[in-house]
Enzyme design. Structure first.
Site, PDB file in Angstrom:
ATOM      1  N   TYR A   5      23.624  24.366   5.771  1.00 25.83           N
ATOM      2  CA  TYR A   5      23.031  23.482   4.752  1.00 25.83           C
ATOM      3  C   TYR A   5      22.846  22.050   5.287  1.00 25.83           C
ATOM      4  CZ  TYR A   5      22.732  20.679   0.504  1.00 25.83           C
ATOM      5  OH  TYR A   5      22.346  19.765  -0.446  1.00 25.83           O
ATOM      6  N   VAL A  49      16.698  13.008  -0.875  1.00 31.56           N
ATOM      7  CA  VAL A  49      17.318  11.677  -0.948  1.00 31.56           C
ATOM      8  C   VAL A  49      17.005  10.793   0.261  1.00 31.56           C
ATOM      9  CG1 VAL A  49      19.199  12.176  -2.574  1.00 31.56           C
ATOM     10  CG2 VAL A  49      19.566  12.500  -0.117  1.00 31.56           C
TER      11      VAL A  49
END
Ligand SMILES: NC(=O)CC[C@H](N)C(=O)O
Length: 310
Positions: A192, A262
């Site tokens: 991830y 982000v």
């Protein structure tokens, strides 16, 4: 189209100069806190392969959660519809890193684009692989989509997140406690964090999304990536879940399937027309690029590309 597309893109770039620096750069990942908040790039690749771009469109940035579209596409390719046994398809209405729903829903995340859902997808991509192989597979897939071998993972960003990703460790451990992750938490999060740390330019990102604008087939390479049905469904998920609890607002203002990260990037899809990437690091309160969202709102308005009508 009302005006020439390159002229529109340049005009959006110049009109937004006065807004640069608004919003808040993500600093919970220390390596991202160093990025210049005044950066702004935009690239629009139309389905005929033409690129229209302006500003910092050729500077690589951390794509972060935009990568979740690519890992979902890979997981669906490997596991088909059984992917949905592990992750849902509904908007969450809560923050990208929220843990609250997971307990009620017994460790099955709401959708593949919130952190918990993307961690479950990483677990699926990891099946049959070591973490290193899975990371290599994801990177090769993104290079294939963008038709660009230069795309790389920024190891400093991955390391920075690994060192401070307490929330993501909490989410992953919580899911594992419900038996919803099949691999060790460190392995799943290794995958991830590395896919979130892929660095791409707006031009590369817009090219990588082109298959979603063209019924699953990349018109510039001729590669069929997914079926038209799957492309349509991934777009639907991006529209309803791609901006977390800001997805309704994004649909209202922009009206295009989109996925934010982000790092300040957003990849958006105008079906049948173009794939678009914008980058500006300042985020709004939902963690979506503030100037990037404005740029897409202006673009959709000027082109009439909203999926809801002109
Ligand atoms: N919204 C995002 O881009 C979040 C991704 C980031 N890597 C995280 O896990 O927090």
């Amino acid at each position: 189209m009302k005006d020439d597309l390159q002229a529109i893109v340049e005009d959006i770039h110049s009109k937004l100069q006065k807004r640069l620096g608004e919003g808040k750069v993500a600093d919970y990942i220390p390596q991202l806190a160093h990025v210049d908040p005044k950066k702004f790039g935009i690239a629009v690749v139309t389905v005929d392969g033409k690129v229209h771009s302006a500003g910092d469109c050729d500077e690589a940035f951390s794509i972060q959660s935009v990568s979740k579209v690519f890992t979902l596409t890979l997981a669906l390719g490997k596991h088909g519809e059984t992917t949905w046994n592990r992750v849902g398809r509904e908007p969450s209405g809560s923050a990208f890193n929220s843990i609250v729903q997971l307990e009620h829903e017994e460790g099955k995340p709401r959708n593949p684009f919130i952190n918990a859902g993307a961690i479950a997808v990483s677990d699926l991509v990891l099946a049959g692989h070591t973490p290193r192989e899975a990371i290599g597979e994801i990177l090769r897939f993104v290079r294939y989509l963008a038709d660009d071998e230069e795309i790389a993972i920024d190891p400093a960003v991955a390391k920075s997140e690994e060192a401070t990703g307490y929330r993501n460790f909490a989410l992953a451990n919580f899911m594992r406690s419900f038996g919803k992750l099949t691999h060790p938490v460190e392995h799943v999060l290794g995958v991830y964090f590395h896919h979130c740390a892929i660095a791409m330019t707006c031009t590369q990102l817009a090219r990588a999304g082109l298959f979603l604008a063209a019924n699953g087939c990349n018109p510039t390479t001729g590669h069929t990536v997914v079926s038209s049905q799957r492309a349509r469904r991934i777009n639907a998920l991006m529209l309803t879940c791609g901006h977390y609890d800001g997805s309704g607002e994004f649909a209202y203002r922009v009206g295009l399937p989109g996925k934010s990260g982000v790092g300040g990037g957003i990849m958006a899809v105008a079906p049948g027309r173009a794939s678009i990437a914008v980058w500006s690091p300042g985020l709004n309160h939902n963690g979506n690029s503030l100037v990037g969202s404005l740029a897409l709102e202006m673009l959709a308005d000027r082109t009439g590309w909203s999926v809801f009508g002109h």
